[in-house]
Design a protein around this motif. Structure first.
Motif, mmCIF file in Angstrom:
data_model
loop_
_atom_site.group_PDB
_atom_site.id
_atom_site.type_symbol
_atom_site.label_atom_id
_atom_site.label_comp_id
_atom_site.label_asym_id
_atom_site.label_seq_id
_atom_site.Cartn_x
_atom_site.Cartn_y
_atom_site.Cartn_z
ATOM 1 N N LYS A 1 40.030 14.047 -26.968
ATOM 2 C CA LYS A 1 40.892 15.389 -27.325
ATOM 3 C C LYS A 1 40.139 17.168 -28.244
ATOM 4 N N ASP A 2 38.923 15.593 -28.423
ATOM 5 C CA ASP A 2 37.847 16.725 -29.384
ATOM 6 C C ASP A 2 36.765 17.018 -28.216
ATOM 7 N N LYS A 3 36.453 17.089 -27.125
ATOM 8 C CA LYS A 3 35.436 16.406 -26.429
ATOM 9 C C LYS A 3 35.005 16.695 -24.533
ATOM 10 N N TRP A 4 34.565 17.571 -23.617
ATOM 11 C CA TRP A 4 34.675 17.392 -22.065
ATOM 12 C C TRP A 4 33.278 16.839 -22.579
ATOM 13 N N VAL A 5 32.094 15.758 -22.131
ATOM 14 C CA VAL A 5 31.118 15.291 -21.709
ATOM 15 C C VAL A 5 30.876 14.192 -20.709
ATOM 16 N N TYR A 6 29.323 13.760 -19.920
ATOM 17 C CA TYR A 6 28.348 13.869 -19.201
ATOM 18 C C TYR A 6 27.856 12.661 -20.665
ATOM 19 N N VAL A 7 28.301 11.120 -20.332
ATOM 20 C CA VAL A 7 28.065 10.451 -20.522
ATOM 21 C C VAL A 7 26.966 10.397 -20.438
ATOM 22 N N ASP A 8 25.385 9.465 -20.017
ATOM 23 C CA ASP A 8 24.237 9.151 -19.294
ATOM 24 C C ASP A 8 24.491 7.427 -20.088
ATOM 25 N N GLU A 9 23.370 6.368 -19.235
ATOM 26 C CA GLU A 9 23.347 5.170 -19.281
ATOM 27 C C GLU A 9 22.874 5.047 -21.086
ATOM 28 N N ASN A 10 22.164 6.028 -21.248
ATOM 29 C CA ASN A 10 21.398 5.669 -22.324
ATOM 30 C C ASN A 10 22.641 6.127 -24.069
ATOM 31 N N LYS A 11 24.216 6.179 -23.113
ATOM 32 C CA LYS A 11 24.872 7.472 -24.264
ATOM 33 C C LYS A 11 24.714 8.147 -24.784
ATOM 34 N N GLN A 12 23.832 9.419 -23.985
ATOM 35 C CA GLN A 12 23.493 10.109 -24.553
ATOM 36 C C GLN A 12 25.025 11.568 -23.911
ATOM 37 N N GLU A 13 24.925 12.525 -24.551
ATOM 38 C CA GLU A 13 26.195 13.186 -24.523
ATOM 39 C C GLU A 13 25.555 14.342 -24.104
ATOM 40 N N TYR A 14 26.102 15.190 -22.690
ATOM 41 C CA TYR A 14 25.662 16.502 -22.483
ATOM 42 C C TYR A 14 27.088 17.075 -21.833
ATOM 43 N N PRO A 15 27.288 18.244 -22.909
ATOM 44 C CA PRO A 15 28.374 19.075 -22.703
ATOM 45 C C PRO A 15 29.126 19.610 -21.647
ATOM 46 N N ILE A 16 30.167 19.313 -20.787
ATOM 47 C CA ILE A 16 31.123 20.164 -19.830
ATOM 48 C C ILE A 16 31.334 21.345 -19.769
ATOM 49 N N ASP A 17 31.359 22.261 -18.786
ATOM 50 C CA ASP A 17 31.268 23.773 -18.666
ATOM 51 C C ASP A 17 32.449 23.850 -17.861
ATOM 52 N N LYS A 18 33.476 24.089 -18.623
ATOM 53 C CA LYS A 18 34.670 23.857 -18.281
ATOM 54 C C LYS A 18 35.309 25.625 -16.803
ATOM 55 N N ASN A 19 33.968 25.537 -16.862
ATOM 56 C CA ASN A 19 34.817 26.873 -15.890
ATOM 57 C C ASN A 19 34.135 26.640 -14.488
ATOM 58 N N ASP A 20 33.251 25.641 -14.784
ATOM 59 C CA ASP A 20 33.148 25.200 -13.580
ATOM 60 C C ASP A 20 32.901 23.082 -13.101
ATOM 61 N N PHE A 21 33.005 22.922 -14.417
ATOM 62 C CA PHE A 21 33.599 21.383 -14.515
ATOM 63 C C PHE A 21 31.386 20.766 -13.764
ATOM 64 N N SER A 22 30.763 21.952 -14.547
ATOM 65 C CA SER A 22 29.338 21.408 -14.140
ATOM 66 C C SER A 22 28.554 20.595 -15.826
ATOM 67 N N THR A 23 27.910 19.579 -15.407
ATOM 68 C CA THR A 23 26.965 20.302 -17.297
ATOM 69 C C THR A 23 25.050 20.270 -17.382
ATOM 70 N N ASN A 24 24.563 20.349 -18.111
ATOM 71 C CA ASN A 24 23.469 20.909 -18.059
ATOM 72 C C ASN A 24 22.883 19.663 -18.358
ATOM 73 N N CYS A 25 22.031 18.828 -17.493
ATOM 74 C CA CYS A 25 21.276 17.518 -18.223
ATOM 75 C C CYS A 25 20.316 17.583 -18.218
ATOM 76 N N GLN A 26 18.906 17.872 -19.716
ATOM 77 C CA GLN A 26 17.336 18.151 -19.555
ATOM 78 C C GLN A 26 17.215 19.533 -18.995
ATOM 79 N N GLY A 27 17.926 20.176 -18.675
ATOM 80 C CA GLY A 27 17.099 21.577 -18.368
ATOM 81 C C GLY A 27 17.291 22.102 -16.532
ATOM 82 N N LYS A 28 18.399 20.984 -16.413
ATOM 83 C CA LYS A 28 19.066 20.998 -14.584
ATOM 84 C C LYS A 28 20.689 20.571 -14.910
#
Length: 327
Positions: free
Chosen positions: A43-70
Motif C-alpha cells: 500500500k505504501d510502496k512499490w520496491v525492488y528488494v535485493d538479496e541484502n534487503k536493500q530497497e529500490y523504488p519502482i518507476d510506475k511509468n514503465d515498471f522499471s527500477t534504478n539500482c546503483q545507477g543502472k
C-alpha cells in the motif's frame, strides 16, 4: 536470460502469504534461463528488494527500477499477489497498458472471478451448479427473516470480493446473522450469503501446461475447524488429501466441470476452483486465479502429484506469458 519481476505482497489481508508464495517462486526459477527480482507491491510502496534487503523504488511509468545507477527493466512479470491488486484485475490492466507480459489471466477474467456474485451469475446459464445465495450491499436494509427463508440455516456469510478466508462466518441461528454480516463488511462492502452444502469439499487446479488445458489431481479438504477458514487454510488446521478420496465417476465430473469453467471464462495462467460434492453432484463455490504457491499450498502439491516440479510449473507459466505477448 530473461529478467523476471516476481510481484508479491499486495493490499489485502493476504499480503504475508503472498510474500511467502513469491519467495518460493524466486527460489524455484531456473537460473540458467531467468534472472529473478523480488518486487514488493504494498500500500505504501512499490520496491525492488535485493538479496541484502536493500530497497529500490519502482518507476510506475514503465515498471522499471534504478539500482546503483543502472536502470533495470523486465521481460515478464510473475504474479504472486493474492487478492487486490494482483487477483482482481488492477495489475493485469496496468501491465497490459505498458505492454508488459504477465503470468496471470487477463484483467476482465481476474475482476470477474474475484467477484463471486458476478462469476456465479455468468456460469449459471452453462449449467454449473452453485449454492442458493442472497446478496447484500453496504447500506441495504437487512431483513434476517427473508434471508433465512431464502438460504436456510446453517448458512455462510462471505465477503463478495475477497481472495482469502477472512471475514467468512458459519451462521447457525438468526441471532448470529447480524454479527456475521458486520464481520464480512469489514472485508468488503458487498456480501454473499449462501446455503450450507453438506458434502465433501474439494479443490482442483486447472492450468495451461505445454499448450493444453490441464486438470491437476484433485485435493480433498478436511478441516479440523467448522469449515475451511483462515486457520484451516494457512495455519495447518486441516488435512489436504491429494488425490481426493472420491470415486472415479465423481472425479471425472469434477474434472470435466473445472475444465469447462476454465474454457468458458477464457482463462489463462493458474486457477484453483473449490467445490462441495453433495450426493455425487459438484457445486462450485469460487475460483482463485492467483492461488497459493508455497510448497505447502494446494496447487503446488497437486502439480507434484502430477509429476510437475515447481521449476517446471513456473517455467511453463512464464513461457505461456511470453508466447501470449507475441500474439
Amino acid at each position: 536470460m530473461k529478467h523476471v519481476a516476481i510481484v508479491m505482497g499486495g493490499y489485502s489481508s493476504e499480503w504475508e502469504i503472498s510474500l511467502a508464495s513469491g519467495q518460493v517462486v524466486y527460489e524455484s526459477l531456473d537460473r540458467t534461463k531467468y534472472i529473478p527480482y523480488k518486487i514488493h507491491i504494498l500500500k505504501d510502496k512499490w520496491v525492488y528488494v535485493d538479496e541484502n534487503k536493500q530497497e529500490y523504488p519502482i518507476d510506475k511509468n514503465d515498471f522499471s527500477t534504478n539500482c546503483q545507477g543502472k536502470k533495470i527493466t523486465f521481460d515478464v512479470v510473475f504474479n504472486a499477489i493474492h487478492g487486490t491488486p494482483g487477483e482482481d484485475g488492477l495489475l493485469q490492466a496496468y501491465f497490459n497498458l505498458i505492454h508488459l507480459p504477465h503470468t496471470s489471466c487477463d484483467f476482465y477474467q481476474a475482476a470477474l472471478t474475484m467477484n463471486k456474485r458476478d462469476m456465479l451469475s455468468v456460469l449459471k446459464p452453462f449449467g454449473i451448479k452453485t449454492a442458493i445465495s442472497y446478496y447484500l450491499n453496504l447500506g441495504d436494509k437487512i431483513d434476517t427473516e427473508t434471508i433465512i427463508q431464502r438460504v436456510g440455516l446453517p448458512c455462510f456469510v462471505k465477503p463478495n470480493r475477497s481472495g482469502s478466508s477472512f471475514g467468512i462466518s458459519k451462521v447457525r441461528t438468526s441471532e448470529e446473522l447480524l454479527k456475521a454480516i458486520d464481520i464480512a463488511y469489514k472485508e468488503d462492502n458487498e456480501i454473499i450469503i449462501e446455503s450450507f452444502l453438506n458434502g465433501t469439499e474439494v479443490s482442483v487446479g486447472v492450468i495451461k501446461y505445454k499448450g493444453e488445458v490441464t486438470v491437476l489431481p484433485i485435493t480433498e479438504i478436511v478441516s479440523e475447524n467448522d469449515f475451511f477458514d483462515y486457520e484451516a487454510k494457512y495455519l495447518g488446521k486441516s488435512q489436504e488429501i491429494t488425490p481426493a478420496r472420491i470415486d472415479k465417476v465423481t472425479q471425472r465430473k469434477v474434472e470435466d466441470i473445472a475444465s469447462r469453467i476454465y474454457k468458458i471464462l477464457n482463462m489463462d495462467g493458474f486457477s484453483r476452483s473449490e467445490f462441495i460434492i453433495v450426493d455425487g453432484v459438484p457445486f462450485l463455490l469460487e475460483m482463485n486465479t492467483v492461488p497459493g504457491l508455497t510448497r505447502e499450498s494446494i496447487l503446488p502439491k497437486q502439480a507434484k502429484e502430477a509429476n510437475i516440479s515447481l521449476t517446471d510449473l513456473f517455467d511453463n507459466a512464464i513461457d505461456i506469458a511470453l508466447q501470449n505477448h507475441l500474439k
